[in-house]
Scaffold this active site. Structure first.
Site, PDB file in Angstrom:
ATOM      1  N   TYR A 148       1.063  -2.483 -20.563  1.00 14.77           N
ATOM      2  CA  TYR A 148       1.690  -3.481 -18.600  1.00 14.77           C
ATOM      3  C   TYR A 148       0.372  -3.562 -17.852  1.00 14.77           C
ATOM      4  O   TYR A 148       0.360  -4.066 -17.355  1.00 14.77           O
ATOM      5  CB  TYR A 148       2.346  -2.472 -18.536  1.00 14.77           C
ATOM      6  N   HIS A 202       0.979  -1.356   0.329  1.00 15.69           N
ATOM      7  CA  HIS A 202      -0.354  -0.031   0.289  1.00 15.69           C
ATOM      8  C   HIS A 202       1.031   0.801  -0.253  1.00 15.69           C
ATOM      9  O   HIS A 202       1.571   1.458   0.978  1.00 15.69           O
ATOM     10  CB  HIS A 202      -0.683   0.028   1.117  1.00 15.69           C
ATOM     11  N   HIS A 241       0.986   5.611  -0.760  1.00 10.01           N
ATOM     12  CA  HIS A 241       0.697   6.788  -1.151  1.00 10.01           C
ATOM     13  C   HIS A 241       0.977   8.016  -2.499  1.00 10.01           C
ATOM     14  O   HIS A 241       2.020   8.814  -2.361  1.00 10.01           O
ATOM     15  CB  HIS A 241      -0.035   8.021   0.661  1.00 10.01           C
TER      16      HIS A 241
END
Length: 216
Positions: free
Chosen positions: A122, A95, A97
Site C-alpha cells: 500500500y 504536511h 508531524h
C-alpha cells in the site's frame, strides 16, 4: 463564495479534525492546502489547531498567489508552492508531524532515496518512492528549493527531524497517502531488529506495473 469553495473549506476542516482526533498531528502542528476551481488556494492558517479549524477563517489565495482573505497562512508556504510549481497533478498538499515517521527520519541508516521499506504493497501504491530531505528550519525557503530540485518526480517527501509532506490529485488522495506513510513508518519502527520479510523486487515491480506507480 461559490458552493464548491464552501465544500472544499468544510472538507479541509473535516479531514484535519480526523487527523487530529486520531493523533496523527498534535497541538498547532501540520498544514493543508488545496486548489480551488479558479486556480487559487485555500490554506490552513499559521498557528492553527487541526482539531478546531474554522472554514470561514482559512487563508484564501488568488491564482496569482496573493492572499485575499482569511487569517495569515502557514509559514510553510514555500514547500506548498514548490510542489504546486513542479507537479501539475497536485491539487492538494498535506504536511504533518507524524511521530513514527519523524523518529524513523532520525535513524542513522535511513534511506535517503527510498525512505519507506517495502513492508506492504500500500505504501508503494499510494506514495511511490519517498525522498528523505535534510533538516531545514521550519518555514525556511530552502525547503521549497529542495522540493523544486526533485523536478516533480516525487509525490511525497520526508523532512528529517520534522515531518512528511504529500501532494495528491485531490485532498482525499493526499490525506490517505500521508496516513499510509505514517502507518508504514510505524510498522518499520516496530520491526526494527526483527529482520522482517519484506516484498522482493519481483513483487514490487508487479505492484508498480499493475497500479501505474511513479517509481523514479
Amino acid at each position: 463564495m461559490s458552493s464548491s469553495e464552501n465544500r472544499l473549506r468544510e472538507q479541509i476542516c473535516l479531514m484535519a479534525k480526523s487527523l487530529f482526533d486520531r493523533g496523527l498531528t498534535c497541538g498547532s502542528s501540520g498544514n493543508i492546502s488545496a486548489r480551488t476551481e479558479d486556480g487559487g488556494l485555500i490554506v490552513t492558517p499559521t498557528g492553527s489547531c487541526f482539531g478546531r479549524l474554522d472554514p470561514a477563517t482559512l487563508s484564501r489565495f488568488d491564482k496569482q498567489g496573493q492572499l485575499i482573505s482569511g487569517h495569515q497562512p502557514t509559514k510553510e508556504m514555500p514547500l506548498h508552492e514548490a510542489f504546486y510549481n513542479t507537479r501539475s497533478s497536485a491539487n492538494a498538499i498535506v504536511h504533518l508531524h507524524g511521530t513514527c515517521s519523524v523518529a524513523m527520519s532520525m535513524m542513522p541508516d535511513a534511506n535517503e532515496d527510498n525512505f519507506l521499506p517495502p513492508l506492504t504493497p500500500y505504501s508503494i501504491m499510494k506514495l511511490g518512492k519517498v525522498k528523505l530531505l535534510p533538516y531545514f528550519m521550519p518555514g525556511d525557503p530552502k525547503t521549497g528549493d529542495a522540493i523544486r530540485g526533485l523536478a516533480g518526480k516525487r509525490s511525497a517527501v520526508m523532512l528529517a527531524n520534522h515531518g512528511p509532506v504529500v501532494a495528491g490529485k485531490d485532498l482525499e488522495a493526499a490525506v490517505y497517502a500521508i496516513e499510509e506513510l505514517e502507518e508504514t513508518a510505524k510498522l518499520a519502527m516496530m520491526m526494527r531488529g526483527f529482520s522482517p520479510k519484506m516484498l522482493d523486487e519481483s513483487q514490487i515491480q508487479q505492484i508498480i506495473t499493475k497500479f501505474n506507480v511513479e517509481w523514479d
